[in-house]
Design a protein around this motif. Structure first.
Motif, PDB file in Angstrom:
ATOM      1  N   ASN A 149      -5.107   3.539   7.787  1.00 21.10           N
ATOM      2  CA  ASN A 149      -4.852   3.119   6.408  1.00 21.10           C
ATOM      3  C   ASN A 149      -5.501   1.767   6.088  1.00 21.10           C
ATOM      4  OD1 ASN A 149      -3.059   2.213   8.404  1.00 21.10           O
ATOM      5  ND2 ASN A 149      -1.649   1.455   6.839  1.00 21.10           N
ATOM      6  N   ASN A 199       2.181   2.679  17.386  1.00 22.69           N
ATOM      7  CA  ASN A 199       0.923   2.126  16.886  1.00 22.69           C
ATOM      8  C   ASN A 199       0.255   1.113  17.812  1.00 22.69           C
ATOM      9  OD1 ASN A 199       1.064   3.712  14.712  1.00 22.69           O
ATOM     10  ND2 ASN A 199       1.693   2.101  13.277  1.00 22.69           N
ATOM     11  N   HIS A 254      -4.740   2.572  12.967  1.00 23.56           N
ATOM     12  CA  HIS A 254      -4.439   2.013  11.644  1.00 23.56           C
ATOM     13  C   HIS A 254      -5.435   2.525  10.622  1.00 23.56           C
ATOM     14  CE1 HIS A 254      -1.409  -0.645  13.269  1.00 23.56           C
ATOM     15  NE2 HIS A 254      -2.243  -0.917  14.256  1.00 23.56           N
ATOM     16  N   VAL A 279      -3.646  -7.404  12.298  1.00 25.01           N
ATOM     17  CA  VAL A 279      -2.817  -6.262  11.884  1.00 25.01           C
ATOM     18  C   VAL A 279      -1.382  -6.718  11.650  1.00 25.01           C
ATOM     19  CG1 VAL A 279      -1.803  -4.077  12.652  1.00 25.01           C
ATOM     20  CG2 VAL A 279      -4.234  -4.505  13.022  1.00 25.01           C
TER      21      VAL A 279
END
Ligand code: ADP
Ligand code: MG
Length: 597
Positions: free
Chosen positions: A185, A256, A183, A37
């Motif tokens: 997206n 996040n 996450h 990520v």
């Protein structure tokens, strides 16, 4: 004399660090996913064999590493994510300690393939127990692939302690959820022993929750949203009726990153406490965005624990946000009250002439009971006046929604009273049956709680103090809670010998009712203690609400009904009385239809 202190070889130091960072296959999965990520990937694949005991591979399409970095990333404290100690206060990436790859490489056989976008060839490195076996240029796609084989091959004791494949796979899935959830997206896929467990396309946070936990969540999720100066809270909570017997899906994310936070978890439980049975747990997916300088992430090696600079503030904000969402969801049946009939689609045939509604007659009206009835009417007047003091600011998000659909203060709903205790309400989509006493208890309860918190009581001073006598036990209890009652607008003085002088009351209460109201409060308070009910303040609020509430059996006219209902649906938790009993029951159109079938 001889010196005995020696520096540990790196491989040993790494193994010791690995003990903290990598407890089981899932820990390696977490670190590799987080690195992927951080590398700004848009697609991440996780491939696992034998619950990670044989193979854990993470393939990303991120920015990759240069030849030198590919070698360096396995060194301890090798990180591209911080440069000096100042950076520690502005960390937004997942990693920063530069320990993960070094630790993993010290206890497994690791193969890394990586290529940066602007390079034609990538780099391949084989490393085993911290020892580099080979490093060569290679053909590979853009991004990075890390394979971790035979975890703990050189630490048999740890390998022995691994649990069954089922258990280890559960831990791995959990780590996968934590990263994939926050996450949405990014594309993620997850394979175990060649079987595809998840294949996730870019989507919204809500859709990601549903993709991971199933379609049943479609009905369960209620949004939560709150922004104050330093922190923005967003995400979803599950409706109270879906609380689980085992710790449910409970996810907090800060910037996040998944975190555990027992104290904040307590705030959520607290918000749900009146709504779910004991020993059941609410599910939630809550994200916080907060300036990194207001948190300290560095307190735990695997970074699932963080410290907020102002924990109490966070607690308060979160508690309020969850309550607001619960209230907003509970408000939903009332939403339709407020839709302007102008906007309703015309579903009746054009030539249909509606019948003029017939005048409703109070079936309980008894002309021979005149004196009794008018006494009730005055009671009602007093209660109505007490309502006036209860005006609550409109604040929940659904109410904001309502404000959009409603012009002025026109509330369009019709209600009538039956059996002198229930209000029947037509919401245009459903029919509600509202218990007037419990509704009023709910309204007063929230009002009293607010007063206890604000300590700004509203009081009606009496011209002459009223003197009252109580039983010995009631007098004892009254003495105990006098200061608390003061916070609620009661000004009562002990005159000794279980006699008291009442100088002021919170609402306009008729002198003849004061004794019975206080007695109801005291009885409720005592039984609250017997039932071990909550804390003293909540107990007091419940008792006060029970004591002051409109009772069943009191006729309410239209304006009183409307007042009561409007107040009720401005409450945070309108559908339960403070003692946990339902305030209203909803009859949907389907239900009504089916009864007449
Ligand atoms: P940290 O993540 O704490 O920096 P790690 O040991 O996990 O420490 O990684 C060391 C460094 O290796 C990272 O800072 C990053 O520069 C590089 N790295 C690791 N994994 C990847 C990846 N998948 N893509 C690109 N760079 C990576
Ligand atoms: Mg890392």
């Amino acid at each position: 004399m001889s010196d005995v202190i020696r520096l540990l070889p790196d491989s040993v130091a790494n193994q010791i660090a690995a003990g903290e960072v990598v407890q089981r296959p899932a820990s390696a999965v977490k670190e590799l996913l987080e690195n992927a990520v951080d590398a700004e990937s848009t697609e991440i694949r996780l491939i696992v064999k034998d619950a990670g005991k044989t193979l854990i591979q993470v393939i990303d399409n991120g920015k990759g590493m240069s030849e030198t970095d590919a070698r360096l990333c396995f060194e301890r404290h090798a990180t591209s994510k911080i440069r000096d100690s100042q950076d520690l206060f502005s960390i937004r990436t997942m990693g920063f300690r530069g320990e993960a790859l070094a630790s993993i490489a010290s206890i497994a056989q690791v193969e890394l393939k990586t290529r940066q976008d602007n390079e034609e060839l990538g780099t391949e490195i084989q490393i085993e127990g911290s020892e580099v076996k080979s490093q060569n240029p290679c053909q590979c796609s853009k991004g990075t692939s890390v394979s971790v084989k035979n975890l703990f091959f050189n630490v048999p004791a740890r390998r022995q302690f691994l649990k069954s494949d089922n258990v280890e796979l559960k831990h791995i899935s959990e780590e996968f959820y934590r990263v994939a959830l926050v996450h949405p997206n990014l594309k993620f896929s997850f394979y175990h022993n060649e079987k595809c467990l998840h294949n996730l396309e870019p989507e919204s946070f809500r859709e990601r929750i549903i993709s991971l936990f199933g379609d049943v969540y479609k009905k369960r999720l209620v949004p939560i949203e709150q922004a104050v100066s330093h922190v923005k809270i967003s995400g979803f909570i599950c409706k109270p009726e879906f609380a689980m017997k085992t710790k449910g899906e409970q996810y907090f994310f800060v910037n996040n990153r998944f975190i555990r936070h027992p104290y904040l978890n307590h705030a959520v439980s607290q918000a749900f406490s009146e709504l779910i049975p004991e020993k059941s747990y609410p599910s939630y997916f809550i994200r916080f965005e907060i300036d990194p300088k207001n948190i300290d992430i560095n307190i735990h090696p695997t970074k699932t624990e963080i410290k907020f600079l102002d924990e109490k503030l966070m607690y308060g904000v979160l508690l309020a946000a969850v309550k607001k969402s619960i209230g907003a969801y509970n408000l939903s049946p009332s939403l339709d009250f407020l839709t302007n009939p102008e906007f309703q689609p015309d579903i009746l045939p054009k030539d249909y002439t509606p019948k003029t509604p017939t005048v409703r007659v109070n079936p309980n009206y008894n002309p021979f009971e005149k004196t009794n009835f008018s006494k009730k009417q005055t009671n009602q007047q007093a209660y109505l006046e007490s309502f006036e003091l209860l005006q609550k600011p409109i604040e929940t998000s659904v109410q904001k929604q309502i404000e959009h659909t409603v012009e002025d203060d026109n509330t369009h709903f019709d209600s009538f009273q039956i059996l002198n205790k229930y209000l029947v309400v037509d919401t245009r989509s459903d029919l509600l049956l509202v218990c007037q006493q419990r509704a009023h208890e709910r309204i007063l309860f929230e009002q009293v709680q607010k007063q206890l918190a604000d300590r700004q009581p509203v009081s009606q001073q009496k011209l002459f103090p009223q003197s009252l006598d109580f039983s010995v036990t009631n007098a004892e209890t009254l003495n105990e809670i006098l200061p608390n009652l003061k916070d609620l607008g009661w000004d009562i003085e002990s005159l000794g010998h279980h006699s008291f002088a009442v100088n002021a009351t919170p609402y306009k209460v008729k002198e003849s009712d004061v004794q019975s109201i206080l007695e109801t409060i005291l009885e409720n308070f005592k039984s609250g203690i017997m039932l071990n009910r909550n804390d003293k303040q909540t107990n007091l609020a419940i008792s006060m609400a029970s004591g002051m509430a409109i009772k069943s059996g009191i006729p309410l006219d239209k304006s009183a009904q409307k007042h009561l209902l409007t107040q009720l649906f401005a409450c945070q938790i309108p559908q339960l009385s403070p003692k946990g009993k339902p305030v209203f029951s909803v009859f949907s159109e389907d239900e009504i239809n089916s009864r007449l079938n």
